[in-house]
Design an enzyme around this catalytic site. Structure first.
Site, mmCIF file in Angstrom:
data_model
loop_
_atom_site.group_PDB
_atom_site.id
_atom_site.type_symbol
_atom_site.label_atom_id
_atom_site.label_comp_id
_atom_site.label_asym_id
_atom_site.label_seq_id
_atom_site.Cartn_x
_atom_site.Cartn_y
_atom_site.Cartn_z
ATOM 1 N N GLU A 17 29.053 -10.184 32.334
ATOM 2 C CA GLU A 17 29.543 -11.461 32.866
ATOM 3 C C GLU A 17 29.745 -11.420 34.383
ATOM 4 O OE1 GLU A 17 32.526 -13.202 29.810
ATOM 5 O OE2 GLU A 17 32.524 -11.042 29.492
ATOM 6 N N SER A 187 32.067 -13.969 26.243
ATOM 7 C CA SER A 187 31.079 -15.004 26.562
ATOM 8 C C SER A 187 29.876 -15.003 25.631
ATOM 9 C CB SER A 187 30.611 -14.873 28.017
ATOM 10 O OG SER A 187 31.683 -15.089 28.882
ATOM 11 N N SER A 325 33.081 -24.817 32.638
ATOM 12 C CA SER A 325 34.056 -24.084 31.834
ATOM 13 C C SER A 325 35.125 -25.013 31.276
ATOM 14 C CB SER A 325 34.719 -22.979 32.671
ATOM 15 O OG SER A 325 33.790 -21.972 32.999
#
Length: 379
Positions: A17, A187, A325
């Site tokens: 990530e 994620s 997000s």
């Protein structure tokens, strides 16, 4: 302490990530109130080395990271055990650490332990809570102990993985749709939806690239994904609930959807839910937050089955702050702006540091005054 708070914003990291962290950190930096904070950025390279502020700023502003880091590493004494954190020498005036490092190092308790050694406040969960929440197996054990509903699973390791096939897992978990997940990844990296032996073996091989523990979870019938943002310390508060509608009923909210291209999805901000169901999800999220010992901030992800029964998926203790997000978006629709949200996260970090400064880590006789760190605001 200076009139402004001096903040070290960490980004990057040695996880899958890394690039997500860059985008999150940029958004957080841009939203920070510069009348209140002096912000210095520090890159953690893909190899896990903390870079100096000049190089970090150049990367933060868009310079090509790899050649800059390679040139810097050529000057590093790799035999020096402190080489990975040598840039800490540039942080003498820092008042608070703000990690925006997703995944390994950032969410597994590693950076949090370093910040504790440095005796400065930091945003988000502490060492133990971060480690528990990052490990999906340990998270489920805590949730089960606390009586918080989550999906059934089988834990696979190097020692027992050969004893299971897709068919044996279907028989044990009672569903033909299974999710294979690396225990310590974020994620949606290392996660696969599988419906046959070939998909299962492929997913298993990928998941074991990221961890020595792999979960196989029971899929739900016609699931719907919802999420809620939590903010606070001992008395946390919850945002409204958001939802995700995927164009494919057999799809799921994967890495591509989360961070690359969300155009194929519809976000319900907020989700339309029956009041009783919304209240149940909110309470489950708050209960899980407390059971895991979380502070600061977390996004809690849920799945609803075809009958509308909620199952807690997992906590995200340092959720993304990219343009798509969900954690900050849900606070915005709940009436808390991006800048005010960051202010609150920082205030909770200082409050938690002050609270912990009152604890004793050495023997104190009854009636004696504790000798230890002063409260942060008096330091």
């Amino acid at each position: 302490m200076s009139e402004k708070l001096n903040i070290a914003l960490f980004f990057g990291g040695n996880s899958s990530e890394h690039d997500v962290s860059k985008r999150s950190a940029r958004n957080i930096y841009d939203a920070m109130d510069k009348d209140r904070y002096n912000v210095t950025v520090f890159l953690i390279s893909k190899a896990g080395y903390l870079m100096g502020k000049d190089l970090s700023w150049a990367v933060f502003e868009g310079a090509d990271e790899d050649p800059l880091v390679s040139a810097a590493m050529a000057e590093v004494d790799l035999h020096d055990p402190l080489a990975p954190i040598a840039a800490l020498a540039e942080m003498k005036d820092i008042d608070l650490f703000y990690p925006v490092v997703h995944g390994n190092l950032g969410e597994d308790g590693t950076l949090q332990a370093l910040f504790r050694i440095l005796q400065k406040p930091f945003i988000g969960a502490g060492t133990a809570a971060s480690a528990l929440s990052f490990d999906k197996d340990l998270t489920k054990r805590i949730l089960n102990q606390a009586g918080i509903r989550n999906t059934q699973y089988v834990l696979l390791t190097d020692q027992n993985k050969d004893a299971y096939s897709y068919e044996t897992l279907v028989a044990e978990l009672g569903t033909e749709v299974l999710f294979v997940k690396a225990a310590k990844q974020g994620s949606s990296v290392g996660i696969h939806r599988v419906t046959n032996e070939q998909e299962y073996q492929k997913g298993l091989a990928d998941a074991f690239q990221y961890d020595y523990k792999v979960l196989v979870e029971a899929g739900l019938n016609q699931p719907r994904e919802v999420f809620i943002s939590i903010l606070g310390n001992e008395q946390p508060r919850a945002s409204k609930i958001g939802g995700i509608v995927l164009p494919d009923k057999d799809g799921w909210y994967d890495y591509e959807n989360k961070f690359v291209d969300a155009s194929g999805m519809t976000f319900e901000l907020p989700a339309i839910l029956e009041p009783a169901l919304a209240a149940e999800i909110t309470q489950m999220a708050l209960d899980a937050y407390k059971a895991l010992g979380l502070v600061g901030l977390t996004r809690m992800d849920f799945m609803l089955d075809a009958d509308g029964v909620p199952y807690l998926g997992e906590p995200n203790t340092l959720p993304g702050f990219t343009n798509i997000s969900l954690y900050p978006q849900m606070w915005e629709v709940s009436g808390l702006s991006y800048t005010k949200l960051i202010d609150a996260i920082i205030e909770y970090a200082i409050a938690e540091f002050d609270r912990n400064s009152k604890l004793s880590y050495d023997f104190v006789a009854l009636g004696e005054e504790k000798v230890g760190h002063k409260e942060y605001n008096e330091a």
